[in-house]
Design an enzyme around this catalytic site. Sequence first.
Site, PDB file in Angstrom:
ATOM      1  N   ASP A 127      -8.104  -3.203   1.506  1.00 34.76           N
ATOM      2  CA  ASP A 127      -7.079  -1.969   1.087  1.00 34.76           C
ATOM      3  C   ASP A 127      -6.361  -1.410   2.759  1.00 34.76           C
ATOM      4  O   ASP A 127      -7.224  -1.528   3.573  1.00 34.76           O
ATOM      5  CB  ASP A 127      -7.760  -0.440   0.203  1.00 34.76           C
ATOM      6  CG  ASP A 127      -5.554   0.436  -0.145  1.00 34.76           C
ATOM      7  OD1 ASP A 127      -5.371  -0.385  -0.305  1.00 34.76           O
ATOM      8  OD2 ASP A 127      -6.659   0.704  -1.174  1.00 34.76           O
TER       9      ASP A 127
HETATM   10  C1  BGC Z   1      -3.819   2.096  -1.590  1.00 37.28           C
HETATM   11  C2  BGC Z   1      -3.476   0.553  -2.111  1.00 37.28           C
HETATM   12  C3  BGC Z   1      -2.069   0.589  -2.283  1.00 37.28           C
HETATM   13  C4  BGC Z   1      -1.817   0.287  -0.814  1.00 37.28           C
HETATM   14  C5  BGC Z   1      -0.820  -0.824   0.036  1.00 37.28           C
HETATM   15  C6  BGC Z   1      -3.726   2.397  -0.073  1.00 37.28           C
HETATM   16  O1  BGC Z   1      -2.679   3.231   0.720  1.00 37.28           O
HETATM   17  O2  BGC Z   1      -4.937   2.625  -2.035  1.00 37.28           O
HETATM   18  O3  BGC Z   1      -3.653   1.847  -3.769  1.00 37.28           O
HETATM   19  O4  BGC Z   1      -1.837  -0.765  -3.350  1.00 37.28           O
HETATM   20  O5  BGC Z   1      -2.047   1.141   0.037  1.00 37.28           O
HETATM   21  O6  BGC Z   1       0.735   0.531   0.093  1.00 37.28           O
END
Ligand code: BGC
Length: 754
Positions: free
Chosen positions: A280
Amino acid sequence: MAIGILLICSFTVEGQNSNETKMDNFINALMKKMTLNEKIGQLNLVTPGGAVTGSVVSKDVDTKIRNGQVGGLFGITGPDKIRRAQEIAVKNSRLHIPLIFGLDVIHGHRTIFPIPLGLSASWDTSLIKRSARIAANEATADGLNWVFSPMVDIARDPRWGRIAEGSGEDAFLGSQIAKAMVDGYQENYLSKDSTVMACVKHYALYGASEAGRDYNTVDMSKVRMYNEYLPPYKAAVDAGVGSVMSSFNTVDGIPASANRFLLTDVLRKQWGFRGLVVSDYTSISEMINHGLGDLQTVSAKSLNAGMDMDMVSEGFLTTLEESLKQGKVSLKTIDEACRKVLEAKYKLGLFDDPYRYCNEEKFKTELMSEANLKAAREIAERCFVLLKNDNNLLPLKKSGTIALIGPLADNKRNMLGTWSVSGDPQKSVTIMQGIKNVAGNDVNILYAKGANISEDTMLIKRVNVFGTEIDVDSRTPEEMINEAVETANKADVVVAVLGEAADMTGESSSMTHIGLQLSQENLLKALVKTGKPVVLVLMNGRPMTLTWEDAHVPAILDTWFGGTEAGNAVADVLFGNYNPSGKLTASFPRNVGQIPVYYNHLNTGRPFHPGDSPKFKSDYLDVANTPLYPFGYGLSYTTFSYSDISLSNKILKAGGKITASVNVTNTGTRKGKETVQLYTRQLVGSIARPVKELKGFQQIILEPGETKKVTFLISVDDLKFYNSDLKYVYEPGPFKLFIGTNSADVKEADFELK
Ligand code: BGC
């Protein structure tokens, strides 16, 4: 030019052997040409900004692409922009390796559907699949080939803002929805220019963060993990999902992004996942804050645990070479990760045509097309949940005067809900507009805002980070309420549109107060006091505490955040053009103190006998154990009655099957759709087993007076669970079987598993 224009037009997700061999040969040849730095470069996923979804934005992106230091990009859209970035990679980097382009396409891309929690309330997997299919069409028309969805985290804590992004509290339903989403996005055929690679997230257990605070610690037993939290991720893997995103939280003290048990033992070895694992957003560098070491240490730990791609941290890019020299990681591990990234690109057909997803024509016709908007309206209608409807106050008549009141009644900014990064709120239909479109000329609509969404300045500041979702009126609360009461007094019925601002749920949007904000509560009380019939239309991203509302407001319709066409869809339901059919997928607590409250809990030992002394019970002195609205609950404008259950046999033998049937009758006066739910309970086991577990559901449409027989087939496989040794077993003994309209209102029967 792309390296090698290959004959790989029809690579399927399942991967036929010959395609796999071709892919292996191609990638082997390519990797032979790659330097160590180029391999590490493939593991780097960057964002140049655009749609901002985290606190760090990558620097010098163009230069890095040219230097072969980037494997993929996320955050930008548009075939022109994506073509430009792709050209840098394909024309200017030494090996011309194309990039993958990802984005958070969560509940629709430009045409926004209801938030996932709302979609799940449809209990309609083909509808949900259709929403994912349309999202994939739009995303690919916008240049993308990778979506960070589905989010399948089981959540039992409505304080957690991200409960909005998932399918609620149940692993069985969550698994069906996970599969539907993956099928919708990928269609088993990644290299088509209308399919995207899906990314199941957030692996794992992110929804179980302590106290519902985002990114917080997770600690749970393996039995619970395997039975109640892991199944939806596994269902996505079984459906062929192309990628998996690790979560921010720790599990057993180890952050998921460096958790070898999760990333390798379970995901790769037990489930046989062969796709791409991505971290993530900065979840690798955040392990420094978790206290696992410096950037080099945490990056090495992450790679060694089974991570392939590093989202934004650039820990892989900047430290893996050194770690290799010091023997902290091996070339084999780097090669394996690099191979996964290249395989994803190969399967998407990018080596064949790196501009496959840059189709200007499609861009002009596909995004927010009439057909997509029509689908959005239909889909949204099916997600709303009628929580209460005393004396059939709903549907409304298409005549008379309606007082439409509330800060969300005519509020474009908040229609789309959280995680609609490419949606344009200005193109959404408000409830006011929808009512005007649907009600016809005989309805007189009066409007008053009545209250601000909140008066809490600290909350307002936090929620408005990306723009004004909570706008504060220059009038005092009293002035606004007085105007609303005057307006209500002139009407036959009051429709109060209240709830949350879009970003009161979603990432980093946990709340300890999950009822209406005080400003709105005061407004609602004043409206009820007028004595006019009040319909409460709720917009919300989480189960809210509605105890006062349930006791005092005659009709309550939960509409979540319904997306681009929400206003039309809400009006369709309010006026009875569509008879509501949604059912809750997460329990609504009576108060925050009950959390977590969920239907498939274990029994305790107390009271020992039902009639025992009033002391020594597992309950609260001040509130019932049950939720206000249970899992599976939702009313209709008609009523359904259930016959007793008839079982084909009271004995289920290993290898055999039994059927359980009920007759469901529409006892009201309107056509309606009912979701018939099947639950079981294992009464005696080697470990304590839940008081109910969803095992099936079927949707039927009944005309007034019509009866349909609904039959469920139950086999031993349906009764399996993970025991203390984490073996997936069934255990002979007595069972209960329940069929009903929600988890609390069921008919029951007994059978025995031999
Ligand atoms: C979130 C994810 C997301 C990623 C990319 C993160 O902060 O937890 O769900 O896909 O950002 O934007």
